[in-house]
Design an enzyme around this catalytic site. Structure first.
Site, PDB file in Angstrom:
ATOM      1  N   LYS A  85      -6.523  -0.973 -21.810  1.00 30.18           N
ATOM      2  CA  LYS A  85      -6.411   0.238 -22.619  1.00 30.18           C
ATOM      3  C   LYS A  85      -7.618   0.378 -23.540  1.00 30.18           C
ATOM      4  O   LYS A  85      -8.114  -0.597 -24.101  1.00 30.18           O
ATOM      5  CB  LYS A  85      -5.108   0.213 -23.424  1.00 30.18           C
ATOM      6  CG  LYS A  85      -3.859   0.369 -22.553  1.00 30.18           C
ATOM      7  CD  LYS A  85      -2.591   0.365 -23.383  1.00 30.18           C
ATOM      8  CE  LYS A  85      -1.350   0.517 -22.517  1.00 30.18           C
ATOM      9  NZ  LYS A  85      -1.238   1.870 -21.928  1.00 30.18           N
ATOM     10  N   GLY A 139       3.701   1.392  -1.786  1.00 28.70           N
ATOM     11  CA  GLY A 139       4.614   1.196  -2.910  1.00 28.70           C
ATOM     12  C   GLY A 139       4.308   2.069  -4.116  1.00 28.70           C
ATOM     13  O   GLY A 139       3.306   2.775  -4.182  1.00 28.70           O
ATOM     14  N   GLU A 192       9.912   1.104 -27.251  1.00 30.30           N
ATOM     15  CA  GLU A 192      10.079   2.026 -26.131  1.00 30.30           C
ATOM     16  C   GLU A 192      11.372   2.814 -26.287  1.00 30.30           C
ATOM     17  O   GLU A 192      12.426   2.242 -26.581  1.00 30.30           O
ATOM     18  CB  GLU A 192      10.098   1.267 -24.807  1.00 30.30           C
ATOM     19  CG  GLU A 192       8.791   0.568 -24.476  1.00 30.30           C
ATOM     20  CD  GLU A 192       8.832  -0.124 -23.131  1.00 30.30           C
ATOM     21  OE1 GLU A 192       8.168   0.372 -22.197  1.00 30.30           O
ATOM     22  OE2 GLU A 192       9.541  -1.139 -23.007  1.00 30.30           O
ATOM     23  N   GLY A 245       0.778  -1.231   0.000  1.00 28.54           N
ATOM     24  CA  GLY A 245       0.000   0.000   0.000  1.00 28.54           C
ATOM     25  C   GLY A 245       0.805   1.275   0.000  1.00 28.54           C
ATOM     26  O   GLY A 245       0.268   2.348  -0.293  1.00 28.54           O
ATOM     27  N   THR A 290       0.950   1.402  -6.147  1.00 27.23           N
ATOM     28  CA  THR A 290      -0.224   1.970  -5.480  1.00 27.23           C
ATOM     29  C   THR A 290      -0.313   3.466  -5.724  1.00 27.23           C
ATOM     30  O   THR A 290      -1.385   4.004  -6.023  1.00 27.23           O
ATOM     31  CB  THR A 290      -0.175   1.681  -3.967  1.00 27.23           C
ATOM     32  OG1 THR A 290      -0.189   0.263  -3.769  1.00 27.23           O
ATOM     33  CG2 THR A 290      -1.367   2.291  -3.249  1.00 27.23           C
ATOM     34  N   LYS A 291       0.823   4.148  -5.605  1.00 26.65           N
ATOM     35  CA  LYS A 291       0.827   5.606  -5.752  1.00 26.65           C
ATOM     36  C   LYS A 291       0.609   6.051  -7.192  1.00 26.65           C
ATOM     37  O   LYS A 291      -0.108   7.024  -7.448  1.00 26.65           O
ATOM     38  CB  LYS A 291       2.143   6.168  -5.215  1.00 26.65           C
ATOM     39  CG  LYS A 291       2.298   6.023  -3.703  1.00 26.65           C
ATOM     40  CD  LYS A 291       3.653   6.531  -3.232  1.00 26.65           C
ATOM     41  CE  LYS A 291       3.792   6.406  -1.718  1.00 26.65           C
ATOM     42  NZ  LYS A 291       5.123   6.852  -1.241  1.00 26.65           N
ATOM     43  N   HIS A 343       2.005  -9.122 -22.758  1.00 30.80           N
ATOM     44  CA  HIS A 343       1.369  -8.034 -23.502  1.00 30.80           C
ATOM     45  C   HIS A 343       1.149  -8.365 -24.978  1.00 30.80           C
ATOM     46  O   HIS A 343       0.033  -8.292 -25.493  1.00 30.80           O
ATOM     47  CB  HIS A 343       2.212  -6.760 -23.409  1.00 30.80           C
ATOM     48  CG  HIS A 343       2.365  -6.226 -22.028  1.00 30.80           C
ATOM     49  ND1 HIS A 343       1.425  -6.407 -21.048  1.00 30.80           N
ATOM     50  CD2 HIS A 343       3.357  -5.502 -21.451  1.00 30.80           C
ATOM     51  CE1 HIS A 343       1.825  -5.828 -19.934  1.00 30.80           C
ATOM     52  NE2 HIS A 343       2.994  -5.270 -20.162  1.00 30.80           N
TER      53      HIS A 343
END
Length: 504
Positions: free
Chosen positions: A192, A21, A226, A19, A24-25, A250
């Site tokens: 997405k 980490g 990327e 919570g 979470t943020k 993915h």
């Protein structure tokens, strides 16, 4: 997945392990806050953050508000809205390896049940390192926490194992505690907006399905490139590599959505059955053919947007003689009636020229070309380009006459652009997936057999690459489109990779 109205769900308790980490943020809390703002959360809900790091509730709430201010698509929080939302947040420190530390959760759950006078749904979110997934599940069982198959769910972040054997072991342990209907293996790519729209685009339009097969499609490219490097994740990436990190989940999930048969309905298991059918139909890659069906690469130092960047072997916590791939390309076949003989090319890599995620279907040439003169311009093949990022759009590339007195042709795009004229922002992937978990919809979550089938497909490549060290690493420079062997993989079939701005 199909949400047509804001029907209120049953009271829900989120218990978030990890919570405090980063996940979470950055993702979970902004998603829950946005669902709250848009009135998708139940009237009665509670969020219990938990971590081995001790903190008081007010500091925890303040830290979360700072994170939401920074990462929410809606920008900074409104104080009144945040006050109402944060009134439902509390914190309970716990060592996830200690079953006794789970007992306070039972007391908190009982408090909410008495307050709401109704049995809530309990969602355990494992936003922690994969090595703790089974430990948390086992301690939930030992603590005799709520485990009603109808109301209790557990969300597992990827990676789901590091190979086929570990994936099977993880599934075995989880299924020894929870039913499959309770396990939500989350892959944010499937949440997405454009990815979800692929199925609507295919199955809700009568003109599409007749074209979606080997008779009309020449080949398919799925590309996730990327510009960033490994972003300080040397410890993780050295043991994972791009094949595990991106393709096994993915890109193979995108392939399943593109190539699956029409489901009978939108029941979660019906949709997931069709995806598993694709994976089971994938042509097995024999060990002796790995070199002809795949390519790998590793980036060297270079310059990205005017800044010098390190090569992979120079990154922190990376072996200076590393054999780990930062780029991978595969040539795959789906051996069934719809796709027999159509090659699917997958590629992904770090430190490439541009960040972009696209799916391109190239259609076959017209059967008879009447535009033969050099002046008229010979027609190019039609393409359907599904852009996931940086822009969200679906483009048909067609041939049209250039205005004027002469019969000259030009490629034009017929575009459905999500960013043009929209009144509200599209929801983030985690908003979609968390709402589905709240309502008990597993359509966008992976099932155990789906995970294992994906691992089974790539294991011959993983085993071959680990046993046979690549002598030419590093073999592509930062700010390029990847190694030459990846170009050769597709060029030998007479094609080339579609790079931006080609896709635009």
């Amino acid at each position: 997945m199909l949400k047509t109205s804001k029907k209120k769900s049953d009271p829900t308790i989120f218990i978030i392990f990890g919570g405090t980490g980063d996940l979470t943020k950055r993702k979970i809390m902004p998603a829950l806050y946005n669902l709250f703002l848009n009135k998708w959360l139940p009237e009665n809900f509670a969020i219990i953050g938990t971590s081995s790091t001790k903190t008081n509730v007010q500091k925890y709430i303040d830290d979360l508000q700072s994170a939401v201010d920074e990462f929410s698509r809606n920008g900074k929080t409104n104080e009144e809205d945040w006050k109402r939302f944060s009134a439902n947040i509390t914190f309970q420190d716990a060592d996830v390896t200690d079953s006794a530390a789970f007992k306070p959760f039972a007391k908190l759950i009982d408090q909410y049940k008495k307050e709401w006078q109704k049995t809530p749904s309990i969602i355990y979110y494992c936003a922690v390192a994969p090595r703790f997934f089974c430990t948390i599940a086992e301690n939930i069982s030992k603590a005799k926490l709520e485990n009603d198959p109808k109301t209790t769910r557990i969300i597992i972040e990827k990676p789901f194992g590091i190979d086929l054997e570990s994936a099977r072991e993880l599934n075995k342990k989880l299924l020894g505690i929870f039913a499959e209907t309770q396990i939500y293996r989350i892959d944010h790519y499937l949440g997405k907006e454009v990815v979800q729209n692929i199925m609507a685009f295919r199955f809700a339009n009568s003109i599409m399905e007749p074209l979606w097969n080997r008779n009309h499609v020449e080949h398919v490219q799925i590309s996730v490139t990327e510009q960033i490097g490994i972003e300080g994740r040397g410890n993780y990436f050295e043991h994972a590599g791009i094949l595990r990190d991106m393709i096994q989940n993915h890109l193979l999930q995108l392939l399943c959505i593109i190539s699956m048969e029409p489901p009978i309905n939108f029941n979660a298991d019906e949709v997931r059955d069709r995806k598993v059918d694709v994976l089971k139909a994938m042509r097995k890659i024999e060990t002796g053919k790995v070199e002809t069906m795949s390519a790998r690469g590793q980036y060297s130092s270079g310059w990205i947007e005017g800044k010098e960047v390190l090569g992979y072997r120079e990154e922190k916590n990376v072996d200076p003689d590393s054999n780990t791939e930062t780029y991978a390309a595969l040539k795959l076949y789906v051996d069934n009636w719809r796709w027999q003989g159509v090659p699917f090319y997958l590629r992904t890599g770090k430190r490439l020229f541009k960040s972009a995620s696209t799916i391109t279907l190239q259609f076959r040439e017209i059967p008879h070309n009447i535009f033969l003169s050099e002046e008229s311009g010979a027609p190019k093949q039609n393409r359907l380009v599904i852009s996931i990022q940086p822009d969200m759009a679906i483009r048909f590339q067609l041939q049209s006459k250039v205005p004027g007195l002469e019969m000259n042709l030009n490629t034009v795009d017929v575009v459905f652009d999500y960013s043009a004229g929209k009144k509200t922002d599209s929801p983030e992937a985690y908003e979609t997936l968390l709402l589905d978990a709240i309502t008990g919809d597993q359509t966008l979550f992976m099932r155990a057999d789906q995970v294992e089938a994906a691992w089974e497909l790539i294991m011959p490549i993983l085993n071959y690459w680990e046993k046979n060290k690549e002598q030419n690493f590093p073999n592509y420079s930062a700010d390029s489109w990847g190694p030459e062997n990846a170009e050769a993989l597709i060029a030998k079939d007479g094609y080339h990779w579609f790079n931006l701005p080609d896709n635009k």
